[in-house]
Design a protein around this motif. Structure first.
Motif, PDB file in Angstrom:
ATOM      1  N   ALA A 143      -6.030  -6.076   0.536  1.00 11.22           N
ATOM      2  CA  ALA A 143      -6.959  -5.034  -0.352  1.00 11.22           C
ATOM      3  C   ALA A 143      -7.417  -5.653  -1.433  1.00 11.22           C
TER       4      ALA A 143
ATOM      5  N   LEU B  23       0.940  -1.221  -0.005  1.00 11.29           N
ATOM      6  CA  LEU B  23       0.187  -0.018   0.118  1.00 11.29           C
ATOM      7  C   LEU B  23       0.890   1.389   0.056  1.00 11.29           C
TER       8      LEU B  23
ATOM      9  N   TRP C 126      -7.967   1.083  -0.377  1.00  9.83           N
ATOM     10  CA  TRP C 126      -7.365   0.987  -1.448  1.00  9.83           C
ATOM     11  C   TRP C 126      -8.215   0.754  -2.654  1.00  9.83           C
TER      12      TRP C 126
ATOM     13  N   HIS D 278      -4.928   5.017  -3.283  1.00 10.06           N
ATOM     14  CA  HIS D 278      -5.361   5.454  -1.979  1.00 10.06           C
ATOM     15  C   HIS D 278      -6.383   6.289  -2.018  1.00 10.06           C
TER      16      HIS D 278
END
Length: 610
Positions: free
Chosen positions: A464, A367, A412, A374
């Motif tokens: 995610a 991430l 995300w 994001h």
């Protein structure tokens, strides 16, 4: 507020205006005008033309084979090359990225609305292409001294609006050409390059490059390839796409069908969820108000339009270059596009995503806390709602965010992430690879995570969901895993070819608009600008590029659909005349002689070479 934030807010406002402005239904959800126009025009044309998309489907296949091609008729390319040029623009990243985005935001039910858009779009595509052929300009290259890339014909919505509706409608013809020109830079160009870099960025670690540097290199290579082809004009574009389009479609479809065969027991349930969720959405993993019927419908129609382009007025430009003096003969070829593109190829993509379960399955992901994927969202019973004002800090204890219900959380691909880790072993292929839960604070202003010991992290790891091309890539990798770990490469290969072929086809659409608006001298500057935007689109954030493309998509269909409906009387007259006369039979003998001539020429060349 920074310039980028202001730009993002402006884009969000325009997307909401174009796709959100609609007619109240009394349920709290408006039906967007764009959706009503698209589906309403398709239904009207279907009825006015007597279900032409069903009755004349096989005639379209017959014409495409070339059995009625007369090379002496006006135009630049044969029926088949006109179809492949248009298909190269439609069978593209919309089939990979578009379907994935539709399901990501609208759930499996969005695929059914893509089918509806395609079926009605077949009548729309037939109509706009027939009119474009009827009202096209022939011999635009004048005395033949101009460069070959100018071509000899030009057609599209701007021509049938001005010629068909009269000089009082010239303003709408200019508007249509301008919007199509803008769309050629965005939907047909920047979006395509962005899909390539988004797909290949994940391989940056394998070559030891920073993801952004990898994106720049890939974007430059793609732009260079596009430039090499489009400088040659429609003739070269037609030759290239006649090879690329069938090959890339065959490889992709074969891979998808193999996955469905390996998961044949899951296919009926997948169809069931697609149909049930279309009218009673259970939930989505992302999107404002996920789980709402209207949202599912909008995303299905949006991505269906992006995929098959019916109603946009783009494909008629390519089909106007076909060698024929019977407009309807090209119209029946064009109605094949939504069938091939959406009913067949998009369905395969959607079913693969649903049967493999990847659409709502979080996977270990790096991430990037300052990356384009994001955002900050609020998760509640109404779905996942965007929030542009997150708290300055989000406390995280043992990997779990400490937030109150209704407060913004880190997301995300627009889906909330529920746990964070400092690192990930191996290739992050499963949850076992995630280790050492993060404890500290996430500073949203600086886009960094600060651990208890003061260590700052620019990226963390966590489960995610994927979106866009990576989602389809994950579906193919998982679906073909019993046969090896190469499944995802089919998507990489397909995205690369799809995106390049789509861009080179759209470059032709745009340069015809440039000719209409500014004259022949505008074509070369347009091509330079097109290649430049291709490169810039490759390095821009995914969500931004696709949002801007959606704005162009929604606007460009309005003048085109209005014109087609107003010209539907003339359209019906042309169509009825063609089929009553059985006009295609007049070309049987010329086509036979042309085939014999080509065969004799090949034999002669073969003998000379020996």
């Amino acid at each position: 507020m920074s310039f980028l934030e202001t730009l993002a807010d402006g884009i969000d406002f325009l997307v909401e205006f174009v796709w959100g402005f609609g007619i109240p239904t009394g349920t709290g959800n408006d039906i967007p005008i764009v959706v009503l126009l698209l589906l309403g025009a398709g239904l009207f044309l279907t009825l006015r033309l007597g279900f032409v998309q069903f009755r004349r489907l096989f005639h379209g296949f017959a014409v495409t084979t070339g059995k009625y091609d007369d090379p002496d008729e006006p135009g630049d390319i044969p029926h088949f090359q006109a179809l492949t040029t248009a298909l190269s623009a439609t069978v593209g990243t919309g089939n990979i990225v578009g379907v994935a985005l539709a399901i990501h935001y609208g759930g499996p039910g969005a695929l059914l609305w893509m089918w509806v858009t395609a079926v009605l779009g077949m009548a729309t595509k037939f109509s706009e292409v027939t009119l474009a052929q009827y009202y096209r300009d022939v011999d635009i290259a004048g005395d033949g001294d101009e460069p070959g890339w100018l071509g000899t014909v030009s057609g599209g919505p701007m021509y049938y609006i001005e010629k068909g509706l009269g000089s009082n409608w010239t303003w709408m013809a200019v508007l249509s050409a301008g919007l199509l020109g803008i769309t050629s830079f965005l939907t047909g160009n920047a979006n395509q390059a962005n899909s390539v870099t988004d797909t290949l960025e994940g391989y940056s670690g394998l070559v030891g490059l920073d993801p952004f540097v990898m994106s720049v290199i890939v974007a430059a290579l793609v732009a260079g390839l596009v430039a090499l082809v489009i400088i040659g004009g429609v003739t070269r574009i037609g030759r290239v796409t006649s090879i690329i389009a069938p090959v890339m479609a065959a490889i992709y479809v074969l891979g998808g069908l193999t996955i469905l065969a390996l998961n044949i027991g899951e296919v009926p349930a997948a169809f069931g969820s697609i149909i049930s969720d279309a009218f009673n959405p259970s939930s989505g993993v992302a999107g404002t108000g996920a789980g709402i019927f209207m949202l599912t419908m909008i995303y299905g129609v949006q991505r269906g339009l992006f995929s098959n382009e019916a109603g946009m007025g783009s494909a008629p430009i390519a089909h106007s270059a076909a060698q024929t003096d019977e407009p309807v003969s090209e119209g029946v070829v064009a109605l094949l596009e939504p069938f091939i593109d959406t009913i067949i190829i998009c369905s395969i993509t959607g079913l693969v995503i649903v049967v493999t379960g990847v659409w709502n399955d979080p996977v270990p992901t790096e991430l990037d806390l300052d990356g384009g994927a994001h955002s900050y969202r609020v998760e509640n019973e109404g779905g996942i709602i965007a929030d542009e004002n997150p708290p300055t800090e989000i406390k995280i204890v043992n990997g779990e965010p400490q937030v109150q219900e209704g407060a913004p959380e880190f997301a995300w691909n627009q889906a909330v992430v529920d746990s964070f880790f400092v690192d990930c072993t191996g290739d992050c292929e499963d949850y076992g690879d995630l280790r050492q839960p993060f404890t500290g604070t996430l500073n949203t202003e600086r886009s960094v995570a600060i651990g208890e010991d003061g260590t700052e992290y620019t990226s963390l790891y966590g489960p995610a969901v994927e979106s866009g091309a990576p989602l389809t890539q994950l579906a193919f990798a998982r679906g073909l895993s019993p046969l090896g770990d190469w499944g995802g490469l089919i998507v990489v290969f397909s995205v690369l070819l799809f995106a390049i072929s789509t861009s080179i086809s759209w470059s032709y659409y745009g340069d015809r608009c440039a000719i209409y608006l500014f004259g022949e001298q505008a074509v070369l500057p347009y091509k330079v600008a097109f290649v430049t935007v291709n490169f810039l689109g490759g390095i821009a954030p995914l969500a931004t590029v696709w949002a801007v493309g959606d704005i162009a998509l929604g606007l460009v269909i309005i003048p085109n659909l209005v014109a087609i409906v107003l010209l539907s009387g003339k359209l019906k007259e042309i169509t009825d005349s063609y089929f009553e006369r059985k006009a295609w039979l007049d070309n049987v003998e010329p086509a036979r002689k042309a085939r014999e001539k080509r065969k004799a020429e090949k034999e002669r060349q073969k003998q000379e070479n020996e």
